[in-house]
Design an enzyme around this catalytic site. Structure first.
Site, PDB file in Angstrom:
ATOM      1  N   ASP A  74    -104.765  68.610  25.068  1.00 20.40           N
ATOM      2  CA  ASP A  74    -104.488  67.184  25.278  1.00 20.40           C
ATOM      3  C   ASP A  74    -103.022  66.893  25.569  1.00 20.40           C
ATOM      4  OD1 ASP A  74    -104.178  68.092  22.591  1.00 20.40           O
ATOM      5  OD2 ASP A  74    -104.065  66.027  21.870  1.00 20.40           O
ATOM      6  N   GLU A 102    -105.671  67.529  19.873  1.00 25.85           N
ATOM      7  CA  GLU A 102    -104.870  68.032  18.751  1.00 25.85           C
ATOM      8  C   GLU A 102    -103.938  66.957  18.223  1.00 25.85           C
ATOM      9  OE1 GLU A 102    -101.676  69.251  16.475  1.00 25.85           O
ATOM     10  OE2 GLU A 102    -101.331  68.695  18.551  1.00 25.85           O
TER      11      GLU A 102
HETATM   12 ZN   LIG Z   1     -97.402  67.498  19.721  1.00 28.73          ZN
HETATM   13 ZN   LIG Z   2     -98.484  70.288  20.308  1.00 34.19          ZN
END
Ligand SMILES: [Zn+2]
Ligand SMILES: [Zn+2]
Length: 437
Positions: A103, A169
């Site tokens: 991401d 994440e």
């Molecule tokens: Zn980060």
């Molecule tokens: Zn990262």
């Protein structure tokens, strides 16, 4: 193993590890060198097309297409955009997982690079620029390269490699949602069988290109998002005795939390950071409002310390509010547990990292107060997580734009270093003890 025991084991370990040394693998070095130009291409393409958490559909499609071209059968749409593929070697052996996060962040890029992102999106109701400001484009390119290298060696490989490409994440698209590694696990990331170990890496401006940072035991913090609501009673600002002032009570609670950490918590082995990032209340200079809201983050390294600090925070909030005739409610949501590198796995992985880049280029990382949801995988199976330097030689890591900066521009030479290190570590683990079924 309890965290305190792990900490102790980690201390013993740091003395013992330097003795062990793995031999550099020419096949890992050659594959990384050969794949480097294509890794740069993949990375630039991903960089120009960043996607926010849980929206990584283009990225996931590129990854799946690549894995299919290698003869693998990726499972897609896991949690909700994750991709998992298993490479089976010719002989029985351990099962290891390698993870990359996919991401990007709601950041408007200002690097001026020819492949800079111009993407935009809506994040929690706000229009934002989108940028791979944390370098996850590098992670995806590295793992695509590692997958290609290992697929090319499959006739000589023992065991299995599980490639895990993970969404979100950086946190949930909406507050409170299950996200990232946790959601992938819930949706069967390891459905084909739990791996014996999982490895992950992060590109890092705090180290020079060619350097790797690693430590055994607790490495990255647990991150909690807390929110405190203090309810008083509204009145005229000139006559506070007619009401209950929630702003003063909120300020007292916040200061008391700082004294609590300094005076009541043993922070020697497991530090604690408690920060308020928002303090909102009222609309006008001469009105004492009904309520005040504080929002912040709590960083810890030991689950027992975390529980203790939250319990003390609750007690402080309740008792200070009570003393003033107000009430207080604390809510705490964990975004990521502490990332704890399994000491036994770390003992095996460190010599591989040293072999990959030279022992003198592997530095012991200090504890990081940032968090990483790789910890969800590392809480499920033994995990090891290391940092790959991205600051070019001749530049000072201390003054370079860091991860999450709109100016973060990692040195692409780190792609080759990342591939080489991941390959060496993976191959060394696969040559280890066969798994016990
Ligand atoms: Zn980060
Ligand atoms: Zn990262």
């Amino acid at each position: 193993m309890p965290v305190r025991a792990r900490l102790f084991a980690a201390l013993l370990l740091s003395a013992a590890v330097s003795a062990a040394l793995a031999a550099p693998r020419p096949e890992a070095e050659a594959a990384a060198r050969t794949l480097q130009p294509r890794a740069v291409e993949w990375r630039r393409d991903l960089h120009a097309h960043p996607e926010l958490g849980n929206q990584e559909t283009r990225t996931a499609a590129k990854v799946a297409e690549h894995l299919r071209a290698l003869g693998l059968e990726p499972r897609t749409g896991i949690g909700p955009t994750g991709v998992v593929a298993v490479l089976k070697g010719a002989r029985p052996g351990p099962r290891i997982a390698l993870r990359a996060d996919m991401d990007a962040l709601p950041v408007t890029e200002q690097t001026g690079l020819p492949f800079a992102s111009t993407a935009t999106a809506t994040y929690r109701g706000q229009p934002v620029g989108v940028m791979h400001a944390c370098g996850h484009d590098m992670h995806v390119a590295i793992l695509m390269g590692v997958a290609e290298a290992l697929a090319g060696m499959r006739d000589e490989l023992a065991g299995e490699v599980v490639f895990v490409f993970q969404p979100a994440e950086e946190g949930p698209p909406e507050p409170g949602e299950t996200f990232g590694a946790r959601r992938m696990l819930d949706e069967g990331a390891f459905a084909g069988g739990e791996p014996d170990a999982i490895l992950g890496l992060h590109v890092w401006a705090g180290l020079h290109t060619g350097q790797i940072g690693f430590r055994s035991g607790p490495s990255l913090a647990s991150a909690d998002e807390w929110s405190l609501t203090v309810t008083g009673r509204q009145t005229h600002g000139s006559r506070p005795w007619d009401g209950v002032d929630p702003i003063t009570v909120g300020a007292q609670i916040l200061l008391a939390t700082q004294s609590m950490i300094a005076r009541q918590v043993n922070i020697v082995n497991a530090p604690v950071v408690l920060t308020a990032g928002q303090f909102q209340s009222g609309v006008r200079f001469n009105i004492i409002p009904d309520d005040a809201r504080l929002v912040g983050t709590l960083r810890t390294y030991d689950p027992a310390v975390r529980e203790d600090v939250i319990a003390r925070f609750e007690r402080i909030a309740t008792d200070y509010a009570h003393a003033a005739g107000a009430s207080a409610e604390l809510q705490v949501v964990n975004n990521a547990p502490a990332t704890i590198n399994d000491p036994e796995l770390a003992r095996r992985v460190l010599p591989s990292l040293q072999a990959a880049v030279g022992a003198e280029h592997v530095v012991e990382m200090p504890l990081q107060t940032i968090a990483e949801d790789f910890s969800q995988f590392a809480n499920a199976v033994p995990g090891a997580y290391f940092f790959v330097g991205t600051t070019p030689q001749g530049r000072d890591p201390a003054t370079m734009p860091i991860n999450h900066s709109p100016h973060y521009a990692p040195d692409e030479a780190a792609l080759e270093i990342g591939m080489r290190a991941m390959l060496q570590a993976a191959l060394d683990l696969l040559d280890g003890e066969p798994r016990r079924e």
